[in-house]
Design a protein around this motif. Structure first.
Motif, PDB file in Angstrom:
ATOM      1  N   LYS A  37      40.310  46.687  41.124  1.00  0.00           N
ATOM      2  CA  LYS A  37      39.188  47.401  40.546  1.00  0.00           C
ATOM      3  C   LYS A  37      37.916  46.599  40.781  1.00  0.00           C
ATOM      4  CE  LYS A  37      41.890  49.541  36.901  1.00  0.00           C
ATOM      5  NZ  LYS A  37      42.073  49.691  35.467  1.00  0.00           N
ATOM      6  N   ALA A  38      36.889  47.257  41.249  1.00  0.00           N
ATOM      7  CA  ALA A  38      35.604  46.606  41.467  1.00  0.00           C
ATOM      8  C   ALA A  38      34.876  46.479  40.140  1.00  0.00           C
ATOM      9  CB  ALA A  38      34.769  47.407  42.450  1.00  0.00           C
ATOM     10  N   LYS A  39      34.230  45.340  39.940  1.00  0.00           N
ATOM     11  CA  LYS A  39      33.497  45.094  38.708  1.00  0.00           C
ATOM     12  C   LYS A  39      32.148  44.484  39.092  1.00  0.00           C
ATOM     13  CE  LYS A  39      33.788  42.542  34.398  1.00  0.00           C
ATOM     14  NZ  LYS A  39      34.523  41.545  33.623  1.00  0.00           N
TER      15      LYS A  39
END
Length: 177
Positions: A37-39
């Motif tokens: 997941k990109a954060k």
């Protein structure tokens, strides 16, 4: 096996908990699905050293200004200062030997011919000799400590006074020569 996984990923195939067989070796490999997941990166809060320590509830360290000067601390600080002075002498003389049009003895002779007077010359010699003698005798004192000698508080102070007497007397002896 990696080529098989990479080609399947590039082709858009989805792997579950599958078993793949390596074409070359025939060995089985278990593949586990992984989701990343990109954060968004957080900007670090701009705070000073003191603000960070207060936020973390860390105590303030006392500074040198709250202590009264002691012989041991003053001798330690002056040992460092004389080391810096000796380094400055070496750098200055080295650069002078490279940059100046005449040799160093020529400038020493010019200084002697300037008729400054014996007191002025002796004072100048003392100023040049004291950092050397102080650093030398205090260095011997530190070597004695490194060998495990004179480590009680009484002996530390005694060797400090002896070192000061030796440094001053040897600097005076060098300045009157």
């Amino acid at each position: 096996m990696l080529c098989l996984i990479e080609s399947a990923l590039l082709a858009g195939q989805k792997f579950g908990s599958q078993v793949l067989r390596n074409e070359r070796s025939g060995l089985l490999a278990f593949v586990r699905p992984v989701t990343l997941k990109a954060k968004a990166a957080e900007c670090p809060k701009e705070e000073s050293h003191d603000e960070r320590n207060m936020r973390l509830k860390r105590p303030q360290s006392p500074h040198l200004t709250i202590y009264s000067p002691q012989l041991t601390s003053m001798l330690s600080i002056s040992h460092r200062i004389t080391g810096i002075a000796l380094s400055a002498y070496a750098i200055g003389l080295g650069l002078g030997a490279i940059v100046l049009p005449e040799s160093i003895p020529h400038y020493i002779e010019s200084l002697e011919c300037a008729e400054l007077g014996a007191a002025c010359i002796s004072t100048l010699k003392f100023v040049l000799a004291f950092p050397l003698t102080y650093h030398f005798w205090n260095g011997i004192r530190h070597l004695l400590w490194d060998s495990g000698l004179f480590l009680s508080i009484r002996e530390v102070y005694l060797t400090g006074y002896i070192m000061l007497a030796l440094a001053l007397s040897s600097a005076v002896a060098l300045s009157i020569m």
